[in-house]
Write a protein that holds these residues in place. Structure first.
Motif, PDB file in Angstrom:
ATOM      1  N   VAL A 169       0.812  -1.214   0.000  1.00 56.82           N
ATOM      2  CA  VAL A 169       0.000   0.000   0.000  1.00 56.82           C
ATOM      3  C   VAL A 169       0.853   1.275   0.000  1.00 56.82           C
ATOM      4  O   VAL A 169       0.537   2.221  -0.726  1.00 56.82           O
ATOM      5  N   PRO A 170       1.942   1.361   0.792  1.00 57.91           N
ATOM      6  CA  PRO A 170       2.753   2.590   0.732  1.00 57.91           C
ATOM      7  C   PRO A 170       3.248   2.905  -0.676  1.00 57.91           C
ATOM      8  O   PRO A 170       3.162   4.052  -1.129  1.00 57.91           O
ATOM      9  N   LEU A 171       3.745   1.886  -1.371  1.00 57.78           N
ATOM     10  CA  LEU A 171       4.230   2.094  -2.734  1.00 57.78           C
ATOM     11  C   LEU A 171       3.082   2.440  -3.672  1.00 57.78           C
ATOM     12  O   LEU A 171       3.213   3.310  -4.541  1.00 57.78           O
ATOM     13  N   ALA A 172       1.947   1.785  -3.484  1.00 59.45           N
ATOM     14  CA  ALA A 172       0.791   2.044  -4.350  1.00 59.45           C
ATOM     15  C   ALA A 172       0.309   3.484  -4.233  1.00 59.45           C
ATOM     16  O   ALA A 172       0.034   4.145  -5.242  1.00 59.45           O
ATOM     17  N   VAL A 173       0.211   3.989  -3.007  1.00 61.09           N
ATOM     18  CA  VAL A 173      -0.288   5.361  -2.844  1.00 61.09           C
ATOM     19  C   VAL A 173       0.744   6.381  -3.321  1.00 61.09           C
ATOM     20  O   VAL A 173       0.382   7.447  -3.833  1.00 61.09           O
ATOM     21  N   ALA A 174       2.028   6.062  -3.165  1.00 57.80           N
ATOM     22  CA  ALA A 174       3.062   6.971  -3.661  1.00 57.80           C
ATOM     23  C   ALA A 174       2.983   7.096  -5.179  1.00 57.80           C
ATOM     24  O   ALA A 174       3.068   8.199  -5.733  1.00 57.80           O
ATOM     25  N   ILE A 175       2.795   5.957  -5.859  1.00 62.08           N
ATOM     26  CA  ILE A 175       2.697   5.980  -7.319  1.00 62.08           C
ATOM     27  C   ILE A 175       1.405   6.656  -7.760  1.00 62.08           C
ATOM     28  O   ILE A 175       1.408   7.501  -8.659  1.00 62.08           O
ATOM     29  N   SER A 176       0.289   6.301  -7.138  1.00 58.55           N
ATOM     30  CA  SER A 176      -1.002   6.854  -7.558  1.00 58.55           C
ATOM     31  C   SER A 176      -1.087   8.355  -7.322  1.00 58.55           C
ATOM     32  O   SER A 176      -1.823   9.055  -8.026  1.00 58.55           O
ATOM     33  N   ASN A 177      -0.332   8.871  -6.350  1.00 54.34           N
ATOM     34  CA  ASN A 177      -0.288  10.313  -6.099  1.00 54.34           C
ATOM     35  C   ASN A 177       0.882  10.995  -6.800  1.00 54.34           C
ATOM     36  O   ASN A 177       1.143  12.174  -6.565  1.00 54.34           O
ATOM     37  N   ARG A 178       1.593  10.231  -7.624  1.00 53.87           N
ATOM     38  CA  ARG A 178       2.694  10.726  -8.450  1.00 53.87           C
ATOM     39  C   ARG A 178       3.840  11.315  -7.617  1.00 53.87           C
ATOM     40  O   ARG A 178       4.502  12.274  -8.026  1.00 53.87           O
ATOM     41  N   HIS A 179       4.088  10.715  -6.469  1.00 53.97           N
ATOM     42  CA  HIS A 179       5.245  11.100  -5.658  1.00 53.97           C
ATOM     43  C   HIS A 179       6.403  10.177  -6.046  1.00 53.97           C
ATOM     44  O   HIS A 179       6.693   9.184  -5.373  1.00 53.97           O
ATOM     45  N   GLU A 180       7.053  10.514  -7.145  1.00 53.24           N
ATOM     46  CA  GLU A 180       8.032   9.614  -7.745  1.00 53.24           C
ATOM     47  C   GLU A 180       9.236   9.366  -6.845  1.00 53.24           C
ATOM     48  O   GLU A 180       9.713   8.230  -6.728  1.00 53.24           O
ATOM     49  N   ASN A 181       9.742  10.410  -6.198  1.00 56.83           N
ATOM     50  CA  ASN A 181      10.916  10.235  -5.341  1.00 56.83           C
ATOM     51  C   ASN A 181      10.624   9.302  -4.166  1.00 56.83           C
ATOM     52  O   ASN A 181      11.466   8.496  -3.774  1.00 56.83           O
ATOM     53  N   VAL A 182       9.428   9.428  -3.612  1.00 57.07           N
ATOM     54  CA  VAL A 182       9.039   8.534  -2.522  1.00 57.07           C
ATOM     55  C   VAL A 182       8.903   7.106  -3.040  1.00 57.07           C
ATOM     56  O   VAL A 182       9.339   6.147  -2.391  1.00 57.07           O
ATOM     57  N   ALA A 183       8.311   6.952  -4.220  1.00 58.82           N
ATOM     58  CA  ALA A 183       8.157   5.622  -4.812  1.00 58.82           C
ATOM     59  C   ALA A 183       9.517   4.974  -5.064  1.00 58.82           C
ATOM     60  O   ALA A 183       9.686   3.761  -4.876  1.00 58.82           O
ATOM     61  N   LEU A 184      10.495   5.769  -5.464  1.00 58.00           N
ATOM     62  CA  LEU A 184      11.842   5.229  -5.680  1.00 58.00           C
ATOM     63  C   LEU A 184      12.458   4.747  -4.367  1.00 58.00           C
ATOM     64  O   LEU A 184      13.121   3.708  -4.324  1.00 58.00           O
ATOM     65  N   ILE A 185      12.238   5.501  -3.294  1.00 53.57           N
ATOM     66  CA  ILE A 185      12.746   5.081  -1.983  1.00 53.57           C
ATOM     67  C   ILE A 185      12.110   3.761  -1.570  1.00 53.57           C
ATOM     68  O   ILE A 185      12.786   2.844  -1.089  1.00 53.57           O
ATOM     69  N   LEU A 186      10.812   3.639  -1.784  1.00 52.98           N
ATOM     70  CA  LEU A 186      10.086   2.434  -1.388  1.00 52.98           C
ATOM     71  C   LEU A 186      10.368   1.251  -2.312  1.00 52.98           C
ATOM     72  O   LEU A 186       9.986   0.124  -2.000  1.00 52.98           O
ATOM     73  N   SER A 187      11.023   1.506  -3.434  1.00 53.56           N
ATOM     74  CA  SER A 187      11.303   0.442  -4.402  1.00 53.56           C
ATOM     75  C   SER A 187      12.709  -0.119  -4.278  1.00 53.56           C
ATOM     76  O   SER A 187      13.086  -1.010  -5.044  1.00 53.56           O
ATOM     77  N   GLN A 188      13.491   0.386  -3.340  1.00 52.48           N
ATOM     78  CA  GLN A 188      14.885  -0.034  -3.256  1.00 52.48           C
ATOM     79  C   GLN A 188      15.037  -1.517  -2.947  1.00 52.48           C
ATOM     80  O   GLN A 188      16.008  -2.141  -3.358  1.00 52.48           O
ATOM     81  N   GLU A 189      14.087  -2.092  -2.240  1.00 47.65           N
ATOM     82  CA  GLU A 189      14.227  -3.499  -1.870  1.00 47.65           C
ATOM     83  C   GLU A 189      13.732  -4.449  -2.955  1.00 47.65           C
ATOM     84  O   GLU A 189      13.926  -5.655  -2.856  1.00 47.65           O
TER      85      GLU A 189
END
Length: 287
Positions: A169-189
């Motif tokens: 859910v954290p990654l999903a909401v970051a992407i859906s709200n177009r917070h790309e930098n946050v999505a990149l942080i959450l995608s490191q793993e």
């Protein structure tokens, strides 16, 4: 006024309201120091403010609502750290660390660290209404949905989970709200770009394509290119599907070659083709 003795100034000051006293302090240096001394002695150090900390905390304990406690904390600079410390500890012990979601929403890093330092639950689902996919948000979800990068890092360092009820859910909401930098942080793993995002089978890079997050899509594809499994047909099919969906959304079938694509969509299409996506795919299903 400048030659009036302090005794008369005290008489004048005693009849003035606080805003008027502040205006008086701006007249000159002499009145500035006089006013500050007067406020410290007779206004800020009298009545409720003059009570010892133990009595103040007794009063706070008898206030039933959190809102009333917060209002009292804001009544004085002396009260604020004392009462807020009590409020935070009380919330951790009896409120399920609900204030951590508030801190995540308002991007209050100091407050969040304080809550976590005294044992707050980093994955609490208290303090916010039902959000994405009808699930109670955790502080990480709240921070991601508002695009607070520093808060996301604070929560991740203290063990925040990437999942809520089995969904990212954290990654999903970051992407859906177009917070790309946050999505990149959450995608490191993530080990590769074809990682499933939700129980429904939607994949992270497909969602990134839909939201036209170029850097995020590039990150997933580059990670996928280093994975030996990414070259087989099952891995390429979702990319081809994403290619088809992007073209379908951003270009008309009738004037595909005449219409100029959105710049981000163009970059995503180009990257998908470079990483093996097939332009012949015409279905949106993911196998």
């Amino acid at each position: 006024l400048l030659t009036i003795p302090n005794e008369l100034l005290l008489e004048i000051a005693s009849s003035l309201r606080l805003p008027d006293l502040r205006r008086l302090s701006r007249v000159n240096c002499q009145l500035y120091f006089f006013t500050n001394d007067y406020l410290a002695r007779y206004r800020y150090n009298s009545g409720l403010v003059a009570l010892p900390n133990e009595i103040i905390l007794e009063i706070v304990q008898h206030l039933g609502r959190q809102k009333d406690r917060s209002n009292l904390a804001r009544a004085s600079q002396r009260f604020y750290p004392l009462i807020m410390h009590y409020i935070v500890r009380h919330d951790v012990r009896h409120g399920g660390s609900s204030l951590l979601n508030y801190a995540a929403k308002k991007n209050l890093g100091g407050m969040a660290r304080n809550i976590l330092h005294i044992g707050g639950d980093v994955n609490t689902q208290r303090g916010c209404r039902v959000g994405f996919a009808k699930r109670q948000p955790t502080p990480l979800v709240t921070a991601a949905s508002h695009g607070h990068k520093k808060m996301v890092r604070i929560l991740l360092k203290t063990g925040a989970s990437h999942f809520v009820d089995g969904m990212r859910v954290p990654l999903a909401v970051a992407i859906s709200n177009r917070h790309e930098n946050v999505a990149l942080i959450l995608s490191q793993e993530l080990d590769f770009g074809d990682m499933f995002l939700t129980k429904t089978g939607q994949m992270v890079f497909q969602m990134g394509c839909e939201m036209k997050l170029v850097n995020l899509v590039c990150h997933y594809l580059e990670r996928g290119s280093h994975c030996a499994e990414s070259v087989n047909a099952p891995r390429l099919h979702p990319r081809s599907t994403a290619l088809y969906r992007t073209l379908l959304k951003d270009a008309s079938k009738d004037i595909l070659l005449k219409r100029e694509l959105h710049a981000n969509a163009y970059q995503i299409v180009l990257m998908l083709l470079q990483h093996g996506a097939s332009p012949d795919i015409r279905i949106g299903a993911t196998r």
